[in-house]
Design an enzyme around this catalytic site. Structure first.
Site, PDB file in Angstrom:
ATOM      1  N   HIS A  70      49.136  41.981  42.256  1.00 59.41           N
ATOM      2  CA  HIS A  70      48.810  42.857  41.128  1.00 59.41           C
ATOM      3  C   HIS A  70      49.231  44.275  41.529  1.00 59.41           C
ATOM      4  O   HIS A  70      49.212  44.603  42.719  1.00 59.41           O
ATOM      5  CB  HIS A  70      47.296  42.791  40.905  1.00 59.41           C
ATOM      6  N   ASP A 126      42.637  40.393  48.310  1.00 58.71           N
ATOM      7  CA  ASP A 126      42.272  40.809  46.952  1.00 58.71           C
ATOM      8  C   ASP A 126      41.658  39.598  46.260  1.00 58.71           C
ATOM      9  O   ASP A 126      42.364  38.681  45.834  1.00 58.71           O
ATOM     10  CB  ASP A 126      43.542  41.299  46.230  1.00 58.71           C
TER      11      ASP A 126
HETATM   12  N1  PMP Z   1      43.943  42.330  41.498  1.00 58.86           N
HETATM   13  C1  PMP Z   1      44.035  41.271  40.701  1.00 58.86           C
HETATM   14  C2  PMP Z   1      44.538  39.965  41.262  1.00 58.86           C
HETATM   15  C3  PMP Z   1      43.667  41.378  39.359  1.00 58.86           C
HETATM   16  O1  PMP Z   1      43.764  40.307  38.564  1.00 58.86           O
HETATM   17  C4  PMP Z   1      43.210  42.619  38.860  1.00 58.86           C
HETATM   18  C5  PMP Z   1      42.836  42.784  37.398  1.00 58.86           C
HETATM   19  N2  PMP Z   1      43.669  42.153  36.508  1.00 58.86           N
HETATM   20  C6  PMP Z   1      43.132  43.690  39.741  1.00 58.86           C
HETATM   21  C7  PMP Z   1      43.497  43.504  41.046  1.00 58.86           C
HETATM   22  C8  PMP Z   1      42.625  45.024  39.286  1.00 58.86           C
HETATM   23  O2  PMP Z   1      41.322  44.910  38.827  1.00 58.86           O
HETATM   24  P1  PMP Z   1      40.483  46.138  38.240  1.00 58.86           P
HETATM   25  O3  PMP Z   1      41.274  46.639  37.081  1.00 58.86           O
HETATM   26  O4  PMP Z   1      39.187  45.527  37.860  1.00 58.86           O
HETATM   27  O5  PMP Z   1      40.336  47.150  39.328  1.00 58.86           O
END
Ligand code: PMP
Length: 405
Positions: free
Chosen positions: A122, A199
């Site tokens: 991500h 993560d």
């Molecule tokens: N890592 C992953 C694998 C995610 O799916 C997400 C949210 N889609 C994030 C990080 C970021 O999450 P947040 O916006 O809640 O900080």
């Protein structure tokens, strides 16, 4: 016994109609809905106990502090962390990942050093490392994945060098649904004496996590993706690493003593919790985790596995649909394309039928570049979804697919 109908009753939003249809909510990887106990916890806190934590000797402040610290212990139990002071409350996984990238980078990265992430991260586990590597003159290396969406572990082994200082990898891909073999990745990193962060944004809500069994060095997740409020998140880190990292932000609560010239920082976990935290949210996160533990993560895992298999079969039976990411081990999410259609059109037409899915790049543009697609349509499940919902979705999607032939 896992009883989906009784679980659904805990989520008031699910009884709504959207565009005159029963809501079918398949956008759980973006955020999950909240059970009544979590909503009540927030309302109760603001109605009865609200007061800033850690600073007051008065009764409400003490109650508020107790609720906050109990939530920390709940997180500790939930991920089987050895110590509650290794749990840092953040505003979400993005902040948790940035915290480690910034502080580790500041303390340990030098020119020419190397950091490894995967090519399926991500953006929130990619961009923070790009920023810190650029600042420090360090090099970012990527674990490739194959067309099925499976990480290449042999290539990962070959990325290590004397210069490797850190690894950070997503547990479950929010776009491909791939469950990465993180235990193996962790052991390989440790065989090179390199710390590794996971993560867990898309894993904690789908199956049990035991950070001691995994033996990772850091584990991060967001509250809102695990039935808890937005603006809450967790960073767990091994004490030995958290002690070594410099503070992330300066401010109240993260200090022991301050003079105009010098500050002595507070002990863990407060060293990383500057300012007034989202203590009501953290309490509600604790309530959400307790609620999940009562249902049982193993039960959730088993049920959601059936949903994933069922949805994969249903999608595969529609000739115009192709699934993107066919890893043997998937959880939570299924990305797909419909021949001749842009994913946004699919999402818009489904919405008219009350079906909420996500379309676009899912904050993983490099994955889109790998597959050469502008975006995908993505179904993502939570424990309150049902096979009947999947049936209805598949029926509607088959009709839509014909329109684009
Ligand atoms: N890592 C992953 C694998 C995610 O799916 C997400 C949210 N889609 C994030 C990080 C970021 O999450 P947040 O916006 O809640 O900080």
């Amino acid at each position: 016994m896992f009883d989906v109908q009784s679980i659904r009753k805990d989520f008031p939003i699910l009884t709504q109609k959207v565009n005159n249809h029963d809501l079918i909510y398949f956008d759980n990887a973006a955020t999950t809905q909240k059970p009544q106990v979590v909503i009540d916890a927030i309302v109760d806190a603001y109605t009865k106990t609200n007061s800033n934590i850690h600073r007051g000797i008065h009764t409400l402040s003490q109650i508020s502090t107790t609720l906050y610290e109990q939530a920390r212990q709940m997180v500790q139990t939930f991920i089987n962390a050895p110590h509650d002071y290794e749990i840092i409350f953040t505003k979400g996984v993005t902040e948790s990942l940035n915290l480690v990238a910034q502080t580790f980078g500041e303390a340990f990265l030098h020119e020419g050093d190397e950091v490894i992430v995967s090519a399926m991260e991500h953006h929130s586990n990619l961009v923070p490392w790009q920023i810190v590597c650029e600042r420090k003159g360090a090099i970012l290396k990527f674990i490739p994945f194959n067309h099925d969406g499976v990480l290449d572990v042999e290539a990962y082994k070959n990325l290590f060098s004397e210069k490797t200082k850190f690894v950070s990898v997503v547990h479950v891909s929010n776009t491909l649904g791939t469950v990465n073999p993180i235990k193996e990745l962790i052991d390989i990193a440790h065989s090179h004496n390199v710390p590794i962060m996971i993560d867990g944004a898309q894993s904690v809500q789908h199956f049990p996590i035991d950070v001691q069994a995994l033996d990772c060095d850091f584990f991060a997740f967001s509250g809102h993706k695990i039935y808890a409020p937005t603006g809450t998140g967790v960073l767990w880190g091994k004490e030995k690493w958290l002690e070594k990292l410099p503070p992330y932000q300066g401010g109240g609560d993260m200090i022991k003593t301050v003079t105009l010239e010098k500050t002595i920082y507070n002990t863990l976990p407060f060293k990383f919790e500057a300012g007034t935290t989202n203590y009501v949210g953290a309490h509600a996160l604790g309530v959400a985790l307790k609620y999940l533990m009562n249902i049982g993560l193993e039960n959730i895992q088993q049920y959601e596995k059936e949903l994933m298999q069922y949805a994969t079969e249903k999608l595969s039976a529609i000739p115009q649909v192709s699934i993107i990411g066919n890893a043997p081990h998937k959880a939570g999410a299924i990305s797909f394309e419909v021949a001749g259609a842009h994913c946004s059109d699919i999402g818009m037409i489904l919405d008219k039928q009350g079906i909420a899915i996500r379309t676009g790049t899912h904050c993983t543009e490099p994955i889109m570049q790998f597959y050469g697609v502008p975006g995908t349509a993505r179904l993502s499940f939570a424990m309150y979804n049902t096979k009947e919902e999947i049936d209805y979705f598949a029926k509607v999607l088959s009709t839509i697919a014909l329109m684009f032939e």
